[in-house]
Design a protein around this motif. Structure first.
Motif: not given
Length: 297
Positions: A134-135, A141-157, A193-202
């Motif tokens: 995750m980048k 005045t905002g954030l840009q969150v980028s993903f380039y790879e995710l597991p098959v049939a999974a989602a990132a929250k 300051k803002y923090c970002v976290m992603a959870q892989v959900v299946l």
């Protein structure tokens, strides 16, 4: 004669059966399944029985549908029939969340081994999901969150919260199902300051989480200072280099002499004015020598 030959034939049949048992091709061993990011790979160890040709392997699987509806039939893996390798990718064969029986056998020429089954059964729900890359970048005045790879049939929250908030109440939440993707999180407080976290959900189960990444939202006046300073520095340096280069190319001879004058040498370095005096005893002595030819007999 017939009574004597019958026991002999029985003995010969037993001996032939025992010889066939000795030379039967052994089954593959240590059948295991490795499943990472919804990629399922079956592996096994080749049989120890010698073979004059390359040993080939075939894989079959049996899910709940084959067991209940198709009367316990087995299905051939589409990519793993008579292959020389000792691994098989079953990602697209195991298409449901049921428990699968899987087996593999070896073949040497026309001789085939017994089946070796995977134990226990495999369910793709047991896959191990790795933490995605995750980048996070501050964009105005905002954030840009980028993903380039995710597991098959999974989602990132994705969850965003203000770092100073002790309760870490989310100010933004969204799920990502396909990549590559760039989420835009607008309307954030300047200077905070803002923090970002992603959870892989299946299948509604959280299997892994990224580490929190925190960035500061710059004020509007600070957003243009950095690019403006860099741009101004580049323009000034380019102008100076252009002036120096132009001056060297277009410098007239009489103008150049004014800047590049030739300084005369010091008097001590003029060789023609230097005379080396020698003492009388060091003066070279020269005498005239007369050579008288000798008379030969």
């Amino acid at each position: 004669m017939t009574l004597w030959q019958t026991p002999a034939c029985l003995i010969m049949m037993v001996l032939l059966d025992s010889i066939n048992d000795v030379w039967t091709l052994a089954a593959p061993g240590s059948v295991t399944m490795t499943s990472v990011d919804r990629t399922h790979t079956l592996t096994w160890i080749p049989p120890e029985t010698p073979c004059n040709t390359t040993i080939l392997y075939s894989v079959q699987f049996q899910g709940e549908f084959e067991l209940m509806v198709l009367n316990g039939s087995w299905v051939d893996s589409s990519d793993c029939q008579r292959v020389p390798r000792t691994h098989c990718d079953l990602t697209f064969d195991l298409g449901s969340d049921s428990d699968y029986n899987i087996r593999v056998r070896a073949q040497c020429g026309s001789e085939a081994s017994a089946w070796s089954k995977l134990s226990p059964t495999f369910n793709r729900r047991h896959t191990v999901l790795m933490v995605p890359n995750m980048k996070v970048e501050a964009m105005g005045t905002g954030l840009q969150v980028s993903f380039y790879e995710l597991p098959v049939a999974a989602a990132a929250k994705v969850t965003v919260w203000k770092k100073d908030d002790k309760q870490q109440l989310p100010v933004f939440q969204e799920s990502v199902y396909s990549v590559p993707v760039q989420l835009q999180v607008p309307g954030l407080q300047e200077g905070a300051k803002y923090c970002v976290m992603a959870q892989v959900v299946l299948i509604q189960r959280v299997l892994s989480s990224t580490e929190a990444q925190c960035v500061t939202i710059l004020a509007k006046d600070a957003q243009w200072k950095t690019p403006t300073t860099v741009t101004g520095t580049v323009i000034i340096m380019s102008g100076l280099l252009f002036v120096v280069f132009w001056s060297i190319v277009h410098c007239q001879p009489h103008h150049c002499r004014a800047y590049f004058t030739k300084e005369p040498l010091p008097q001590s370095l003029h060789i023609e004015d230097v005379q080396i005096r020698m003492r009388p005893e060091e003066t070279e002595l020269c005498d005239r020598v007369h050579l008288v030819p000798s008379n030969k007999d």
